[in-house]
Scaffold this active site. Structure first.
Site, short mmCIF file in Angstrom:
data_model
loop_
_atom_site.label_atom_id
_atom_site.label_comp_id
_atom_site.label_asym_id
_atom_site.label_seq_id
_atom_site.Cartn_x
_atom_site.Cartn_y
_atom_site.Cartn_z
N GLY A 5 0.85 -1.19 0.00
CA GLY A 5 0.00 0.00 0.00
C GLY A 5 0.89 1.23 0.00
CD GLN A 8 3.47 5.70 2.69
OE1 GLN A 8 2.46 5.15 2.30
NE2 GLN A 8 4.48 5.05 3.26
CB CYS A 39 5.51 2.40 7.70
SG CYS A 39 5.02 3.89 6.84
CG LEU A 40 6.67 1.13 1.70
CD1 LEU A 40 6.01 1.43 0.35
CD2 LEU A 40 7.73 0.06 1.57
CG HIS A 87 -0.42 1.47 7.27
ND1 HIS A 87 0.46 1.07 8.25
CD2 HIS A 87 0.30 2.22 6.40
CE1 HIS A 87 1.67 1.56 7.98
NE2 HIS A 87 1.60 2.25 6.85
CD GLU A 88 -1.07 2.65 2.71
OE1 GLU A 88 -0.62 3.81 2.59
OE2 GLU A 88 -0.35 1.67 2.98
CG HIS A 142 0.58 6.81 5.51
ND1 HIS A 142 1.73 7.34 6.05
CD2 HIS A 142 0.82 5.48 5.37
CE1 HIS A 142 2.62 6.40 6.22
NE2 HIS A 142 2.10 5.25 5.82
#
Length: 181
Positions: free
Chosen positions: A51, A56, A100-101, A142-143, A146
């Protein structure tokens, strides 16, 4: 319609102001938005994520993409513009590993509802709904977090967050390892 003709962009890391504030609503549905979504899919794939939210990759826009399995193992590949998260009334939590990226390296257990869905629109402004169970439910939450300026580490106790952020600061970046985000 999903397009895979995007260009990977660098992943924004924890601490960048765009990650810590609510993203702007999308009001224009044009070629720039289509290119953003294509670039987001390309960036997510290059980083081995499941995702990715627009902030991000440094873009202040309420958009996310997913390529993530649900509880049955069915993979869901989708994008949502201006998502609204809907959680079940029952707040029974599923505790599972999350990464997380934008916080490369460490992962830790985070409790989240086992089901969730998002509503929003697609690239043409048409209504969409994505129902999630298992890992997909976690990904939708999660997204959306963000896009609201919240990262998974912000949900952790201060000592644990500080330790994970210190570990992440030593990590060279994303691209190898366990799928995250």
């Amino acid at each position: 319609m999903q397009t895979r003709s995007g260009t990977p962009r660098p992943i924004t890391r924890y601490g960048n102001p765009v990650l810590h504030r609510r993203c702007a609503e999308v009001t224009v549905f044009d070629d720039d938005l289509r290119q953003l979504v294509a670039d987001m899919f390309a960036s997510m794939a290059a980083a081995h994520g499941v995702g990715l939210a627009a902030n991000q990759i440094g873009v202040d826009a309420r958009v996310f993409v997913v390529d993530c399995p649900d509880a049955t193992g069915k993979n869901v590949v989708a994008h949502v513009v201006n998502p609204v998260l809907h959680l079940p009334e029952s707040r029974e939590l599923d505790v599972d590993g999350e990464g997380c990226l934008s916080v490369p390296g460490p992962q830790t257990d985070v409790g989240r509802p086992a089901t969730a869905y998002v509503t929003g629109v697609d690239l043409r402004g048409e209504p969409v709904r994505i129902d999630g169970t298992g890992r997909l439910a976690r990904c939708l939450q999660h997204e959306t977090d963000h896009l609201d300026g919240l990262l998974y580490v912000d949900r952790l106790p201060a000592k644990q967050r500080k330790r994970l952020l210190a570990e992440s600061a030593q990590h060279p970046g994303v691209g190898a390892g366990v799928p995250t985000d």
